[in-house]
Design an enzyme around this catalytic site. Structure first.
Site: not given
Length: 745
Positions: A17, A20, A438
């Site tokens: 997670c 961590c 773009d």
């Protein structure tokens, strides 16, 4: 820290997670002379350190925190990170399959009285044992690591809940009456007076494990794709190259053996092996990889070329100027990586609340046990109420809230041609206010087409088109292909054909000497353009189009206009995006006149700051344009299809790639429109927002259920068996709510 200090990128394994990642980052940063940034999504740690800091110290520090780290491999050696990640994902998939197959009969036997045959509880124990030990091992291991560092996450609650239900069941089977052959589950609603040791709760332990492994697998698979953009980008380069020695003899060698100053050959259709300078030859080079511009760039001796671009016509001899990590292609890869690493992770609500919710549940369970004993309750009643607290708090519904809605939402999206990468994408769609499009390949087709033919006074349009196409048919230039494709009539043969690099073509058709090319070519041949044709050329160039002139027998006969045409539905797509409250903008490497003409055609207007169109930008400048908008406070979505869009797609708060584009763009994006239809962009935003709303609703009701049920369980008003059933019903609610997404239109 100095900018000249060395920088390392460590691959981290074992994180479950975002907390961590924060823990590893804190441990590394506490070291003297070390600065670290840990990215949970890419499972990488970027560490800048003083020269006197031993890299082994960094690895040992990560290991001391309960995780594993590895240094990048030496140059030329294969990085085993991908293999390790694939193996980890495969192991997680095996755990999920085993847990699901074994948990199903356990749940059925516990919840369906007719299935409770003699000895069913012992069969449940046999089936549940591998699930609560081997399959649930990732949760137990994470809980142990968290406990060692004085932290608690959802993994802690999962592990404690699974172990509590399992241990209670073992005690009930061996000490209580639950192990008696012929036992069936009772349905006492409360803990008070109930025979707590007469029931088993193995279905709770196995179901929680299977459900949450499914969520973990979905998350891990999404994370596995984080580095795919870089791999796809680097794969675009040439693998080998024809090198010229001092005698001019060609020898094919791997591109990684090139050195600055080496001369190499690029034949028509081949990729340029590395950045360099043309020393011999002329050719039209397809540089859309870098610029996005569909018209090839004519290069002659003295011009520079970029590795990965393609020579479309002539043979070139190039002298290498930059190789390896210094090439523009490698720099683009770094841009993508930096943009991905800089994107903030949206931490799941369940993880954020876990820091408070998990310790509170554990304390409440202990207080429940102590309270019942102090108030004169029996040990069985006290333990039953405490276990009910742990079971009712098991985050089954919490674990399902995100993955089920995500699976249903992404499944519906796939049916519609929309691929959603992960839950963090959904958060981005809710906040987006600006969408950058773009031009080439996204708003336009990216393919040159013949859009107009203007004949000189006294000439026929059909003659101009037919004779010009007959000569151009012998050329492979994209403009020539557009002219040929625009002629439906059978073409007469051409003789004495000559290609004039960078200018045009000439040949003899039906006895006439036909010349087709740029106005400059005709001027060199002494052919003047009548006023009507001159006006046609100027109008085409003003609109950003390419004009070529056809002449025969010494006179200019007509003008053929070639352009990259707007896609069907592009204007409708822009209107739909605007209807969602988004401000559309056009971003392109093409020149300003062509960009403005396309913007006008699809309905993109200049905004309050006049920045409706940003033209003539390179990949780094596209990235800078997106960052500039973000710095102005905008939340930006980027829609693109090319390699040159990859860095901007990764930097944007929401990257949307067309599935008809390059793999690099698709891997760098958050959403992919499979059919390449720009109209799907608005549908993708709407589906993402709907899926996010479903996830938030699931999380709210899952938490509300826990908060409401915990006091009831602590008061002894909830039998653990009923708590397990209630937990299952909360999961059913979450799944049912998620399934409503299948009706999205």
């Amino acid at each position: 820290m100095s900018t000249t200090d060395p920088e390392l990128e460590l691959a981290i394994t074992g994180m479950t997670c975002a907390s961590c990642a924060h823990r590893i980052e804190r441990k590394l940063t506490r070291l003297d002379g070390v600065e670290a940034t840990v990215n949970y999504a890419t499972e990488k740690a970027t560490v800048r350190h003083r020269v006197d800091v031993d890299p082994q110290l960094l690895l040992d520090t990560v290991a001391a925190a309960g995780y594993a780290a590895s240094l990048p491999p030496p140059p030329g050696e294969q990085d085993g990170t991908d293999d390790a990640a694939d193996a980890e994902l495969a192991l997680l998939r095996r755990r999920l399959v085993v847990a699901s197959v074994l948990a199903l009969p356990v749940v059925v036997m516990a919840m369906v009285p007719p299935a409770q045959l003699p000895g069913w509880q012992w069969l449940s124990l046999v089936l549940a044992a591998p699930v609560v030990t081997w399959a649930a091992w990732p949760f137990h291991r994470a809980a142990a690591v968290n406990a060692r560092h004085g932290a608690a996450t959802m993994d802690t609650l999962v592990s404690v809940g699974v172990l509590a239900a399992t241990l209670w069941s073992l005690v009930a089977l061996t000490v209580g009456t639950a192990g008696e052959i012929g036992m069936t589950h009772g349905f006492s609603l409360t803990a008070a007076g109930s025979d707590g040791l007469g029931n088993v709760y193995l279905e709770v332990a196995t179901a929680v494990t299977a459900f949450l492994l499914a969520g973990r697998y979905v998350e891990k698979r999404a994370k596995r794709r984080a580095g795919a953009a870089l791999r796809a980008l680097l794969d675009l380069g040439a693998k080998d190259v024809a090198v010229l020695d001092e005698h001019g003899v060609e020898q094919r060698v791997p591109t990684d053996r090139l050195a600055p100053g080496t001369r190499f050959v690029v034949r028509p259709g081949e990729k340029v092996a590395t950045d360099g300078e043309v020393v011999e030859g002329r050719s039209a080079v397809d540089a859309s990889l870098v610029t996005g511009e569909p018209v090839p760039v004519e290069v002659v001796p003295g011009d520079t070329v970029v590795g990965g671009t393609i020579s479309t016509s002539g043979r070139l001899v190039v002298r290498a100027t930059r190789v390896g990590a210094d090439t523009q292609l490698a720099q683009m890869a770094r841009l993508v990586e930096q943009a991905q690493s800089g994107k903030a992770d949206v931490q799941r609500l369940a993880d954020r609340v876990a820091g408070v919710f998990v310790p509170a549940v554990l304390v409440l369970a202990l207080l429940t046990l102590a309270g019942w004993l102090l108030l004169g309750g029996s040990a069985t009643e006290a333990a039953t109420a405490a276990v009910a607290v742990l079971i009712i708090a098991c985050p089954c519904a919490l674990g399902l809230a995100t993955p089920t809605a995500l699976l249903v939402g992404t499944g519906r999206g796939a049916q519609l041609g929309i691929l959603i990468r992960g839950p963090e994408v959904l958060e981005s769609t809710r906040r987006v206010d600006t969408v950058v499009l773009d031009k080439t390949g996204t708003v336009t087709t990216g393919v040159m087409s013949l859009v107009d033919v203007v004949a000189a006074p006294g000439e026929e349009v059909d003659d101009v088109r037919r004779l010009a196409a007959a000569v151009e048919a012998a050329s492979g230039h994209p403009v020539a292909r557009a002219v040929v494709a625009g002629s439906a009539a059978p073409l007469p043969p051409v003789t004495d054909f000559t290609s004039l690099e960078g200018l045009g073509v000439e040949g003899v058709v039906e006895g006439r000497a036909v010349v087709v090319g740029r106005p400059r070519l005709l001027a060199e041949r002494g052919v003047d353009l009548p006023a009507a044709l001159l006006a046609a050329v100027e109008a085409a160039e003003a609109a950003g189009r390419t004009a070529v002139v056809a002449a025969w027998d010494g006179r200019a006969r007509g003008v053929l206009v070639v352009a990259d045409t707007v896609k069907d539905g592009a204007a409708e797509a822009v209107a739909s995006l605007r209807g969602l409250g988004l401000r559309p903008m056009l971003l392109t490497g093409d020149h300003a006149r062509a960009a403005r003409a396309v913007a006008d055609e699809v309905g993109i207007e200049a905004g309050p700051d006049g920045a409706g169109v940003v033209a003539e930008v390179l990949p780094a400048e596209k990235l800078a344009a997106v960052r500039r908008l973000q710095q102005q406070g905008h939340v930006v979505a980027m829609v693109g299809d090319g390699v040159n869009d990859a860095a901007a797609l990764a930097q944007a708060d929401l990257g949307i790639a067309l599935g008809t584009g390059t793999d690099v763009a698709i891997q760098a994006a958050d959403l992919t429109l499979v059919r390449g239809d720009l109209r799907l962009a608005a549908d993708a935003v709407r589906l993402s927002r709907r899926t996010l709303a479903t996830i938030r609703g699931n999380l709210f009701w899952a938490f509300a259920y826990n908060v409401a049920a915990l006091p009831v369980a602590a008061a002894g008003l909830l039998n653990p068996m009923i708590a397990g059933l209630a937990m299952a019903l909360s999961s059913v609610f979450v799944v049912t709510n998620s399934l409503r997404l299948r009706r999205f239109r």
